[in-house]
Design a protein around this motif. Structure first.
Motif, PDB file in Angstrom:
ATOM      1  N   PHE A 134      22.477  42.973  13.951  1.00  0.00           N
ATOM      2  CA  PHE A 134      23.672  42.144  13.749  1.00  0.00           C
ATOM      3  C   PHE A 134      23.977  41.408  15.039  1.00  0.00           C
ATOM      4  O   PHE A 134      24.338  42.014  16.051  1.00  0.00           O
ATOM      5  CB  PHE A 134      24.856  43.016  13.332  1.00  0.00           C
ATOM      6  N   ASP A 135      23.807  40.087  15.010  1.00  0.00           N
ATOM      7  CA  ASP A 135      24.008  39.254  16.198  1.00  0.00           C
ATOM      8  C   ASP A 135      25.368  38.590  16.126  1.00  0.00           C
ATOM      9  O   ASP A 135      25.561  37.591  15.443  1.00  0.00           O
ATOM     10  CB  ASP A 135      22.896  38.210  16.280  1.00  0.00           C
ATOM     11  N   ASN A 136      26.322  39.164  16.867  1.00  0.00           N
ATOM     12  CA  ASN A 136      27.684  38.648  16.867  1.00  0.00           C
ATOM     13  C   ASN A 136      27.991  37.864  18.138  1.00  0.00           C
ATOM     14  O   ASN A 136      29.154  37.640  18.466  1.00  0.00           O
ATOM     15  CB  ASN A 136      28.671  39.817  16.719  1.00  0.00           C
ATOM     16  N   SER A 137      26.935  37.457  18.863  1.00  0.00           N
ATOM     17  CA  SER A 137      27.137  36.840  20.181  1.00  0.00           C
ATOM     18  C   SER A 137      27.835  35.487  20.106  1.00  0.00           C
ATOM     19  O   SER A 137      28.542  35.090  21.029  1.00  0.00           O
ATOM     20  CB  SER A 137      25.794  36.694  20.902  1.00  0.00           C
ATOM     21  N   GLU A 138      27.611  34.773  19.005  1.00  0.00           N
ATOM     22  CA  GLU A 138      28.287  33.493  18.810  1.00  0.00           C
ATOM     23  C   GLU A 138      28.937  33.494  17.433  1.00  0.00           C
ATOM     24  O   GLU A 138      28.455  32.871  16.490  1.00  0.00           O
ATOM     25  CB  GLU A 138      27.290  32.339  18.931  1.00  0.00           C
ATOM     26  N   PRO A 139      30.045  34.255  17.298  1.00  0.00           N
ATOM     27  CA  PRO A 139      30.647  34.424  15.968  1.00  0.00           C
ATOM     28  C   PRO A 139      31.094  33.093  15.373  1.00  0.00           C
ATOM     29  O   PRO A 139      31.645  32.242  16.062  1.00  0.00           O
ATOM     30  CB  PRO A 139      31.840  35.346  16.240  1.00  0.00           C
ATOM     31  N   GLU A 140      30.793  32.956  14.099  1.00  0.00           N
ATOM     32  CA  GLU A 140      31.169  31.748  13.383  1.00  0.00           C
ATOM     33  C   GLU A 140      32.072  32.127  12.213  1.00  0.00           C
ATOM     34  O   GLU A 140      31.846  33.132  11.542  1.00  0.00           O
ATOM     35  CB  GLU A 140      29.931  31.032  12.848  1.00  0.00           C
ATOM     36  N   ALA A 141      33.083  31.343  11.974  1.00  0.00           N
ATOM     37  CA  ALA A 141      33.915  31.564  10.801  1.00  0.00           C
ATOM     38  C   ALA A 141      33.083  31.293   9.546  1.00  0.00           C
ATOM     39  O   ALA A 141      32.252  30.368   9.528  1.00  0.00           O
ATOM     40  CB  ALA A 141      35.135  30.646  10.839  1.00  0.00           C
ATOM     41  N   PRO A 142      33.253  32.083   8.509  1.00  0.00           N
ATOM     42  CA  PRO A 142      32.478  31.840   7.280  1.00  0.00           C
ATOM     43  C   PRO A 142      32.730  30.434   6.734  1.00  0.00           C
ATOM     44  O   PRO A 142      33.857  29.936   6.743  1.00  0.00           O
ATOM     45  CB  PRO A 142      33.009  32.909   6.320  1.00  0.00           C
ATOM     46  N   VAL A 143      31.673  29.808   6.276  1.00  0.00           N
ATOM     47  CA  VAL A 143      31.782  28.502   5.622  1.00  0.00           C
ATOM     48  C   VAL A 143      31.822  28.769   4.125  1.00  0.00           C
ATOM     49  O   VAL A 143      30.796  28.965   3.466  1.00  0.00           O
ATOM     50  CB  VAL A 143      30.595  27.602   5.997  1.00  0.00           C
ATOM     51  N   TRP A 144      33.040  28.809   3.592  1.00  0.00           N
ATOM     52  CA  TRP A 144      33.202  29.206   2.196  1.00  0.00           C
ATOM     53  C   TRP A 144      32.906  28.044   1.259  1.00  0.00           C
ATOM     54  O   TRP A 144      33.364  26.926   1.461  1.00  0.00           O
ATOM     55  CB  TRP A 144      34.631  29.691   1.947  1.00  0.00           C
ATOM     56  N   ARG A 145      32.100  28.347   0.244  1.00  0.00           N
ATOM     57  CA  ARG A 145      31.844  27.391  -0.837  1.00  0.00           C
ATOM     58  C   ARG A 145      31.881  28.150  -2.158  1.00  0.00           C
ATOM     59  O   ARG A 145      31.780  29.374  -2.180  1.00  0.00           O
ATOM     60  CB  ARG A 145      30.483  26.708  -0.645  1.00  0.00           C
ATOM     61  N   LYS A 146      32.003  27.410  -3.214  1.00  0.00           N
ATOM     62  CA  LYS A 146      32.048  28.072  -4.514  1.00  0.00           C
ATOM     63  C   LYS A 146      30.751  28.847  -4.762  1.00  0.00           C
ATOM     64  O   LYS A 146      29.653  28.364  -4.455  1.00  0.00           O
ATOM     65  CB  LYS A 146      32.246  27.048  -5.633  1.00  0.00           C
ATOM     66  N   ALA A 147      30.906  30.031  -5.297  1.00  0.00           N
ATOM     67  CA  ALA A 147      29.732  30.825  -5.640  1.00  0.00           C
ATOM     68  C   ALA A 147      28.954  30.155  -6.769  1.00  0.00           C
ATOM     69  O   ALA A 147      29.508  29.374  -7.554  1.00  0.00           O
ATOM     70  CB  ALA A 147      30.154  32.221  -6.065  1.00  0.00           C
ATOM     71  N   VAL A 148      27.678  30.467  -6.836  1.00  0.00           N
ATOM     72  CA  VAL A 148      26.785  29.898  -7.846  1.00  0.00           C
ATOM     73  C   VAL A 148      26.499  30.956  -8.899  1.00  0.00           C
ATOM     74  O   VAL A 148      26.222  32.116  -8.583  1.00  0.00           O
ATOM     75  CB  VAL A 148      25.473  29.428  -7.190  1.00  0.00           C
ATOM     76  N   LEU A 149      26.573  30.566 -10.162  1.00  0.00           N
ATOM     77  CA  LEU A 149      26.253  31.498 -11.242  1.00  0.00           C
ATOM     78  C   LEU A 149      24.749  31.764 -11.261  1.00  0.00           C
ATOM     79  O   LEU A 149      23.935  30.827 -11.211  1.00  0.00           O
ATOM     80  CB  LEU A 149      26.688  30.937 -12.590  1.00  0.00           C
ATOM     81  N   VAL A 150      24.393  33.025 -11.348  1.00  0.00           N
ATOM     82  CA  VAL A 150      22.990  33.423 -11.461  1.00  0.00           C
ATOM     83  C   VAL A 150      22.640  33.730 -12.908  1.00  0.00           C
ATOM     84  O   VAL A 150      21.627  33.263 -13.433  1.00  0.00           O
ATOM     85  CB  VAL A 150      22.700  34.646 -10.565  1.00  0.00           C
ATOM     86  N   ALA A 151      23.487  34.542 -13.566  1.00  0.00           N
ATOM     87  CA  ALA A 151      23.211  34.936 -14.952  1.00  0.00           C
ATOM     88  C   ALA A 151      24.426  35.648 -15.501  1.00  0.00           C
ATOM     89  O   ALA A 151      25.237  36.202 -14.754  1.00  0.00           O
ATOM     90  CB  ALA A 151      21.993  35.855 -15.027  1.00  0.00           C
TER      91      ALA A 151
END
Length: 936
Positions: free
Chosen positions: A154-171
């Motif tokens: 787990f590389d937390n050295s340059e933490p980035e805020a999550p880039v939230w997008r709509k989830a994609v339907l799989v099934a």
């Protein structure tokens, strides 16, 4: 629950890559405080669930894709009126292991909450959920081992805020590869804080190795998640690398042979010229269980992965193949032929001194993409550590790390060295490591655990083939992290690397994670060693109880079906864990959907059958029914029992009448040659599987099947006795493919014949002698797993006292070195040249004292199906007193006995519905027995 939710994933990939990780979130509002709230969750392959910021647990439980299970959480007291949110970190492993068979990345959740007015809110995964890729979890890592998922970095050295997008339907819920969704059939794992007992040491260590490695399976068969030994993984890697000077370098290797400028090692070291050098890597073997091909350069060499240039990959598509393990690789002519064809190609490549010659010889060479290289230096650097004493000022107050309070240890950077801290849990345990520290960005925290170190300080590493470690890379300031992978060990090493400023280490602990059982069974007697043997056996079994029984908490964490048969008996005798027994039987039986006999480990990407294990699975069905009287479950799994025996019947050799199969024919780690289709112990196990099934047939409603199975059993026993070696007074271990009898002769066939009533009368005296007082030329039992069957044979022969003596003899060596758990093998038998007494120091297949001490020393013997009647027949000539409890399906049965002169006082406590009868034995005849009974 009626699952109407959808499988979803993030939009950053097609969901079929290696080691993917995404976060999913759903914010919602509830008009009123719910009176009931349940949340169903599952994923392919792992999730960590939080609701309103509270970590609830990890999952899912292991299951086959065709019999998918979801976990259910009760959210009473967690949800609130107004704003709420659900968040899950989900990993898709994208590789095969021995715990699951990944299909594609997917996450499914469904909340059902009802308020006091009867209003029901249903929230399922759909496009209203948002998702974000989690780049902090590095993808280019090796697998932990062939049995386990990708390594955690787990590389937390340059933490980035999550880039939230709509989830994609799989099934839709049942529209993908995951079928028959059902609620988890066992409890969620525990989460208990477990603190370290002691700070052990601090050392300066050399900086990390630099590695060049590839995962051959992923390179040759991207997206495939099988892990068969008969897979053929042929490839070559070649590259240029600059050396800062002319030098001799000892290269660490895993799975490969290496040449530098066309030359192999001289005296263990490879010669590098100053400037450019040409390096070739070729597999040592092509076995599909080679999870990594790679090398490591020591830090002082100045050779680094970053200095690699012009790397090329050579594939051999005519040799590469995926193959199920029937026949097993040792019996697989096609696999052996591929190996023979590749060997001269690899040998020739290793002699090529320069890039131009290599490309001429292998014109199909292609550039090796940077993303194909995996970073293997975290665990390798620990295994090859070179420790030096710390100097004053390096480490201050390291014991402060033991407690989760505000006090911090201080670790200061040292030029050219890293700092390693060692902690002792006091006993082996398993769970998720949790730590907090203040550090500069880029500081590396490597954590590794081992089970054992010798009195002189030698560490028993798990080796590169089992990376029992993890890596965390710090952000600036405060860092708090809970590992996502459960790991085991006793001694834990924390190495701080790449420090540019002092580190203030606040706390480090284990979040213990096991199946939540209580010790319903207990044992105490006049022999302290026996008491301790029982205690460490019980602890071992608990550490090997997850959502199934597992062989060991460190190396594999795998449900081995033969191990589970024994572990089920142990768990019913000590924990009353009937739900886990049912679950293991069901999971193993579901492998019959695609296989003729039950697989050796489940659920899995390895299509390997160990016939003895398949037969032991049948015994598990019988054992569970005998212990519980549960006819409903018997009828559920009865079609599986029949199919397993149908598959076995198809393997009976018409010429010899014996069981013959091209599988991994294994029972014990002794010296016999198992690489043959006909191993006689398989026929003994087959015969007993037929007997137990015949006894169950009337209960399952098909009594007409019994006589046919008993006839098959008689035929097997006759065929076995016809190959008895009258000269050696024993059975040969095997019959070779040319019809000759093996020169190997073991105790195992005789003890199984005694246990299963399979010897003709004229052979019984020799069988008894081979079991009780074996001659020196007979191969002995070397694993406590096989000892269980030896002990059972001794009981069948009427020698319970000898079993108690054997337990003391076989397990006391573990106590003498301070073992807190029982070992995989009897001391020094597995590897007599090793400094270490066994490979795995925590192995539940060795917990036989949990079964035999209550049965013999306390004398608690179930006398019929469902434990409606218990015989009390303690063996009293080895102890002065004994007491303890043994769970049954109706409650605990307790026995306390003590000798008083010529009187034997026995006190029994038992539930009212259990009939109790005293049964005299050879050790009680000389006593006046005074027995009293009370309610539990």
């Amino acid at each position: 629950m009626d699952i109407i939710a959808n499988w979803i994933w993030s939009d950053d990939s097609d969901g079929r890559g290696y080691n993917l990780c995404s976060i999913f979130r759903r914010d919602f509002r509830l008009a009123a405080l719910p009176v009931t709230a349940r949340l169903a969750v599952t994923a392919d392959s792992f999730y960590r669930l939080k609701v309103n910021g509270q970590w609830l647990n990890d999952g899912p439980c292991r299951s086959w894709p065709g019999h998918c299970q979801y976990d259910v959480y009760d959210l009473d007291g967690i949800l609130r009126a107004g704003a709420n949110h659900i968040e899950a970190v989900v990993r898709y492993f994208g590789c095969g292991d021995f715990h699951r068979l990944p299909q594609r990345a997917g996450f499914l959740a469904q909340l059902e909450a009802a308020d006091s007015d009867g209003n029901v809110t249903v929230i399922g995964t759909d496009t209203e959920w948002v998702a974000a890729e989690m780049p902090q979890l590095r993808r280019n890592v090796p697998k932990i081992s062939i049995q386990q998922p990708p390594f955690e970095c787990f590389d937390n050295s340059e933490p980035e805020a999550p880039v939230w997008r709509k989830a994609v339907l799989v099934a839709p819920a049942e529209g993908g590869p995951w079928k028959e969704l059902k609620e988890r059939d066992c409890r969620l794992l525990s989460r208990r804080e477990f603190l370290f007992r002691d700070f052990v040491s601090a050392h300066r260590v050399m900086p990390a190795y630099s590695t060049v490695a590839v995962a051959p399976h992923a390179l040759l068969f991207p997206g495939d998640t099988t892990v068969n030994t008969s897979d053929v993984l042929p490839l070559l890697i070649a590259f240029e690398i600059d050396s800062p000077r002319c030098q001799e370098v000892v290269i660490a290797r895993e799975g490969v042979n290496v040449s530098v400028n066309g030359r192999s090692a001289d005296g263990g070291a490879w010669h590098f010229n100053e400037g450019g050098n040409f390096v070739v890597l070729a597999p040592e073997n092509l076995n599909g269980h080679c999870a990594l091909y790679g090398i490591g350069f020591p830090p002082e060499s100045g050779l680094t992965a970053e200095a690699v240039r012009d790397a090329v990959l050579v594939r051999f598509p005519k040799l590469a193949r995926l193959a199920p393990d029937r026949p097993f690789c040792t019996l697989n002519a096609q696999f052996q032929q591929s190996v023979r064809e590749f060997q001269p190609l690899a040998a020739g490549a290793l002699k090529l001194p320069e890039r131009e010659a290599f490309l001429k010889e292998f014109p199909q060479a292609e550039p090796l993409a940077a993303g194909a290289l995996v970073d293997d230096d975290a665990h390798l650097s620990f295994v090859l550590r070179r420790a030096e004493p710390v100097q004053p000022g390096d480490v201050t107050d390291p014991e402060f790390i033991l407690y989760p309070d505000d006090c911090c240890a201080v670790i200061r950077p040292v030029e050219g060295r890293d700092i390693e801290l060692c902690f002792d849990l006091g006993e082996q345990n398993i769970g998720c490591w949790n730590f907090s520290l203040f550090a500069a960005a880029g500081t590396v925290v490597d954590v590794a655990a081992i089970e054992y170190k010798t009195p002189n300080g030698a560490l028993q590493h798990t080796g590169p083939g089992c990376r029992n470690s993890m890596r965390y890379i710090c952000r600036e300031g405060i860092n708090r992290y809970t590992a996502m992978q459960r790991r085991s060990g006793r001694y834990v090493y924390v190495t701080l690397r790449n420090m540019t400023a002092p580190v203030r280490f606040q706390s480090f602990r284990l979040v213990e994670s096991t199946y939540p059982v209580v010790p319903a069974g207990s044992f105490h007697c006049s022999d302290p060693a026996m008491n301790r043997i029982y205690e460490i056996s019980q602890r071992t079994l608990k550490l090997c109880m997850e959502d199934t029984f597992t062989d060991c908490p460190l190396y594999e964490q795998t449900l081995w079906v033969g191990d589970a048969r024994s572990e089920s008996l142990f768990a019913m005798s000590s924990f009353g864990a009937y739900d886990l027994v049912r679950r293991c039987i069901r999971l193993a039986g579901q492998s019959l959907d695609d296989m003729p006999m039950v697989l050796s480990q489940v659920p899995t990407g390895w299509s390997c059958i160990i016939p003895a294990w398949s037969f032991m699975w049948s015994y598990s069905v019988y054992d569970y029914w005998f212990e519980t009287g549960d006819e409903e479950f018997l009828r559920e799994v009865w079609p599986m029992v029949k199919k397993n025996l149908e598959g076995a019947a198809a393997c009976v050799d018409p010429e010899t009448g014996l069981f013959s199969a091209p599988d991994w024919n294994f029972f014990d780690w002794n010296r016999t040659d198992c690489g043959h289709r006909i191993m006689l112990y398989n026929s003994f196990f087959h015969a007993e599987a037929l007997r137990t099934a015949a006894e169950l047939a009337p209960v399952a409603g098909e009594p007409e099947l019994a006589e046919g199975w008993l006839a098959q059993r008689r035929n097997l026993i006759d065929a076995l006795n016809r190959v008895w070696d009258a000269r050696r007074l024993a059975w040969p271990d095997s019959i070779h493919e040319d019809g000759t009898l093996s020169g190997d002769v073991s105790i195992h066939t005789s003890m199984l014949a005694a246990l299963f009533d399979a010897a003709w009368p004229e052979h019984q005296a020799a069988v008894r002698a081979n079991t009780v007082t074996p001659r020196s030329e007979l191969f002995k039992v070397v694993s406590p797993f096989a000892l269980f069957y030896l002990y059972a044979a001794l009981e069948k022969l009427g020698l319970p006292g000898e079993i108690l003596d054997a337990i003391g003899r076989d397990y006391r060596p573990m106590l003498e070195v301070g073992a807190t758990t029982v070992w995989e093998n009897i001391s020094l038998h597995f590897n007599p040249d090793s400094d270490f007494p066994t490979r795995s120091h925590c192995h539940a297949w060795s917990a036989a004292p949990l079964y035999f001490l209550p049965r013999l020393a306390l004398g608690i013997i179930p006398a019929g199906p469902g434990c409606r009647k218990i015989l009390i027949s303690p063996v009293v000539n080895r102890f002065e007193y004994a007491s303890g409890t043994r769970p049954t399906i109706h409650g605990r049965v307790g026995v306390r006995w003590k000798k008083q002169g010529r009187e034997l006082h026995i006190q029994v406590t038992a539930p009212a519905e259990i009939e109790v009868e005293f049964l005299p034995n050879d050790t009680t005849f000389d006593f006046e027995v005074i027995l009293s009974r009370s309610a539990e």
